[in-house]
Design an enzyme around this catalytic site. Structure first.
Site, PDB file in Angstrom:
ATOM      1  N   ASN A   1      25.786 -29.365  15.404  1.00  0.00           N
ATOM      2  CA  ASN A   1      25.345 -30.461  16.124  1.00  0.00           C
ATOM      3  C   ASN A   1      23.979 -31.626  15.405  1.00  0.00           C
ATOM      4  O   ASN A   1      23.744 -31.596  14.132  1.00  0.00           O
ATOM      5  CB  ASN A   1      24.150 -29.773  16.965  1.00  0.00           C
ATOM      6  CG  ASN A   1      24.524 -28.909  17.692  1.00  0.00           C
ATOM      7  OD1 ASN A   1      25.671 -29.213  18.219  1.00  0.00           O
ATOM      8  ND2 ASN A   1      23.949 -27.872  18.370  1.00  0.00           N
TER       9      ASN A   1
ATOM     10  N   ARG B   1      29.307 -25.021  19.980  1.00  0.00           N
ATOM     11  CA  ARG B   1      29.728 -24.772  18.653  1.00  0.00           C
ATOM     12  C   ARG B   1      30.498 -23.495  18.790  1.00  0.00           C
ATOM     13  O   ARG B   1      31.213 -23.112  18.152  1.00  0.00           O
ATOM     14  CB  ARG B   1      28.391 -25.019  17.664  1.00  0.00           C
ATOM     15  CG  ARG B   1      28.033 -27.111  17.664  1.00  0.00           C
ATOM     16  CD  ARG B   1      27.130 -26.533  16.598  1.00  0.00           C
ATOM     17  NE  ARG B   1      25.935 -26.132  17.102  1.00  0.00           N
ATOM     18  CZ  ARG B   1      24.414 -25.419  16.617  1.00  0.00           C
ATOM     19  NH1 ARG B   1      24.542 -25.414  15.435  1.00  0.00           N
ATOM     20  NH2 ARG B   1      24.245 -24.675  17.182  1.00  0.00           N
TER      21      ARG B   1
END
Length: 755
Positions: free
Chosen positions: A41, A23
């Site tokens: 996520n 990320r």
């Protein structure tokens, strides 16, 4: 001309994409292009919403794979056009969703060099802080309470970040940008040492010095590591190593040794480039290496073997302790032999009270235990012998039409699950002989299913009625699909090599597995698919006088082999300290007292007893390990093991035993005899394979942890061009059984639904 029309897409990445800094990498790339949106996520993987001009969005998608961390593995990337997001910046978001987990659960990762550099520095703010971590390292699987992977979903949730750590966490330019386990001395876990009464002896930096002083006095420290407790002693002290053996009740079995660096490892063992890479890999496994002669280690670390299990520091805590001790350390699982790995403070102090002299503790809770992984480089390929920290849960290329639970075997227990979205092989749990191990295994079964959101409609397990896993399955309200032991070994190898759509010749060599004829198999050649098999060859059967006692006392196998090869009269003249052949011989041929087996593992046991005097096994596999260790790799020749008959044909070991007995009488060197036995067995395998030249060959079963045997086969098969599937990430021993069971049950279910 630049396309400035607004555009937006929704991207889903699946695979190994959480717990690795994916990320943060995506956010940096999006901000570099001045895009808007977010990344999060989820239980499906990593989901991205990104908007900007058409050219910018197209560039973002095109270059995204190159912008991800090297450790990330993207199995699929799905893109769909959407309406532009109603935001002005690009952010990292947190989500909490339920259902079957599609993304991989991140494994624990050993400390990276950047974090170790900080903790070793005298001036860094994390100087000598044992819990430094970043997006590239630290605990994951062992602290996750639920997915997706977020700090709030781990046991780190109660450690509120200090202002400096929060600033690092929020800064795209920092390597701890959204590092979920980040911490420092001001806000992270604390550590201390205590005695057996739980009385605190020292805290902070003084605790590590106190632990080092205890080790240097020859005493035993119990250290709370990443996934459980470990017992630690000075690896150069014979007294300390023997004390640990006595208290842990670990007779003869080798210990693993932790060293501070690859350079220190090279002083103790020989390492090629692949082995060095395995040592320094993020998984941080124990690597089985060839010992350097005359090294500084105590003889009791790896008695009777030419190999040594080495590992590098798995956390800054281990690294700081190694620096304080200034020498290699034995680092072994925190349990008494036959007990599960201790991982909770209270339980550990009860279970290890009679073993440890000092305890090095911390207050970061371990959500689930996970042991050290063990690997060995065989034929230039890393073969996982125990899949645990750093490897497990291991994704499997198995697609089941329904959720399933594969319960594995009895020894080296590990389970596998398919939740309908993915298949995984869980970490090593241990042998299911004790009540404590069985309780741990049952807890693990429930926990892994909960973590992956799996509700199985059926179980699958071994044929053997005495396996605890099989007896447990009988108490469950679900049907259990039975899978033959050696078929599971072979199909696990097919999963490893992605050959589930092929027919193969499986060679399954191990100690024990119940055959579908009710006898004990273990030296099998199976023409197999993922759904069925046909037994086309096997080792010539022989008796196991005394049944299970013959497994623990290989001299009994030696007498049985000699009796079949040269007759009772000559066999009666063999001399063993553990017992008399004359007493044993009347049992042979009586099925009540001497079950028949085709086990290649027991064949190794018997030869080791004849040749090297390994009459009583102190641990599983001792005879074969010592037999491999003494091999003289320069020795020429081999012992014949001809094939007899057809359907199935039989691998006749009797001529080999006749020659071995003759060479023993002629005082031929043990290393020469051992090498000739290995080469003869490899040639016999090749002879069977030549009867099926169109079939790829898959190796399965614990005997193929033997590097000499496997490398002889690789050398021989290279001359024929026949494909051979070698051990890899799925353990070739019983630790990989569940992977094969899952694939077989999935295939059989799929066949049922397609009818």
């Amino acid at each position: 001309m630049t396309d400035v029309l607004p555009s937006a897409v929704h991207v889903t990445l699946t695979g190994r994409v959480q717990g690795l800094g994916v990320r943060p990498a995506i956010a940096r790339w999006a901000r570099q292009l001045s895009l808007m949106g977010w990344v999060s996520n989820t239980c499906r993987g990593v989901e991205i919403v990104v908007g900007g001009t058409s050219d910018e969005v197209e560039q973002f998608i095109r270059e995204l794979p190159q912008r991800l961390p090297r450790a990330a593995i993207v199995e699929s990337q799905e893109c769909a056009p959407i309406e532009p997001p109603m935001c002005k910046t690009f952010a990292i978001r947190s989500e909490s969703v339920s259902g079957a987990l599609k993304v991989r659960v991140p494994p624990d990762l050993a400390a990276c060099e950047d974090c170790l550099r900080e903790t070793r520095s005298a001036t860094d703010r994390r100087s000598r802080y044992p819990f430094a971590s970043c997006t590239a390292c630290g605990p994951r699987y062992s602290i996750i309470e639920k997915m997706p992977y977020e700090r709030a979903h781990t046991t780190m949730r109660n450690f509120t970040l200090c202002p400096i750590c929060q600033r690092e966490f929020n800064s795209p330019a920092d390597r701890r940008y959204h590092a979920e386990t980040t911490a420092c001395p001001a806000c992270g876990p604390h550590w201390w040492c205590c005695d057996n009464t739980d009385r605190t002896i020292a805290t902070g930096r003084d605790a590590i010095q106190a632990a080092a002083a205890t080790i240097l006095r020859g005493e035993i420290v119990a250290l709370q590591g990443l996934g459980g407790y470990q017992l630690i002693v000075d690896a150069t002290s014979e007294t300390a190593v023997n004390r640990l053996r006595t208290r842990k009740q670990r007779n003869g079995k080798p210990f693993a040794v932790m060293v501070a660096s690859v350079e220190q490892a090279l002083r103790l063992a020989r390492c090629d480039q692949t082995e060095r890479q395995a040592l320094a890999s993020p998984a941080g496994p124990i690597v089985i290496l060839d010992q350097q002669q005359g090294n500084e280690l105590a003889h009791g670390v790896s008695p009777g073997l030419d190999t040594l299990g080495l590992m590098l520091p798995t956390s800054p805590l281990h690294d700081l302790l190694l620096i304080a001790c200034g020498r290699p350390l034995v680092v072994t699982s925190g349990n008494r032999e036959g007990d599960p790995l201790a991982f909770e403070h209270r339980g550990a102090h009860i279970r290890l009270a009679a073993i440890a002299d000092l305890w090095l503790e911390h207050n970061r809770p371990i959500r689930r235990p996970v042991d050290d992984s063990v690997v060995r480089v065989i034929a230039g390929r890393v073969a996982v012998l125990r899949s645990a920290r750093g490897f497990a849960p291991l994704p499997l290329e198995v697609h089941s039409p329904k959720p399933l639970l594969a319960i594995g075997g009895h020894h080296k227990a590990a389970i596998a699950i398919s939740n309908g979205a993915q298949g995984v092989l869980g970490p090593h749990v241990g042998d299911l002989d004790s009540a404590a191990e069985r309780e741990r295994w049952e807890t693990h079964v429930a926990d892994l299913q909960n973590l992956f959101g799996s509700s199985p409609v059926a179980l699958t397990g071994d044929l053997h009625p005495d396996y605890y896993s099989k007896r447990w399955a009988a108490t469950q309200p679900l049907p259990c699909m039975q899978v033959q032991h050696h078929h599971a070994h072979v199909v696990a190898g097919m999963v490893e090599h992605r050959w589930l759509d092929r027919a193969v010749l499986g060679v399954a060599f191990d100690g024990t597995g119940l055959g579908d004829d009710g006898t004990i198999w273990g030296g099998e050649f199976l023409l197999a698919t993922s759904a069925e098999f046909k037994r086309v060859a096997h080792v010539l059967p022989f008796d196991l006088p005394g049944g299970e006692r013959a497994v623990r006392e290989p001299w009994r196998v030696a007498v049985s082999l000699a009796q079949r090869a040269v007759g009772s009269e000559r066999a009666s003249k063999l001399a063993f300290q553990a017992g008399s052949p004359q007493v044993l011989l009347p049992l042979i041929g009586n099925p009540r007292f001497s079950p028949v087996t085709t086990s290649a593992g027991r064949l190794f046991d018997g030869i080791a007893a004849l040749l090297l005097g390994v009459e009583v096994a102190q641990f599983e596999g001792q005879g074969p390990m010592v037999l491999e260790a003494v091999c003289d790799r320069t020795a020429a020749g081999c012992y014949p093991m001809p094939l007899q008959g057809t359907r199935p044909c039989v691998l006749d070991w009797r001529p080999a035993v006749v020659q071995i007995l003759g060479d023993l009488q002629a005082a031929v060197a043990p290393g020469v005899i051992a090498m000739r036995f290995h080469r003869g067995l490899a040639k016999a395998v090749l002879a069977v394979a030549r009867r099926y030249p169109q079939s790829p060959v898959v190796l399965g079963g614990g005997c193929f942890q033997n590097r000499i045997l496997v490398e002889l086969l690789v050398e021989m098969f290279a001359q024929t061009g026949q494909l051979i599937g070698l051990p890899g990430l799925i353990p070739v021993n019983d630790g990989g059984l569940a992977a094969g069971q899952l694939a077989i049950a999935s295939s059989q279910l799929e066949n049922q639904y397609s009818r």
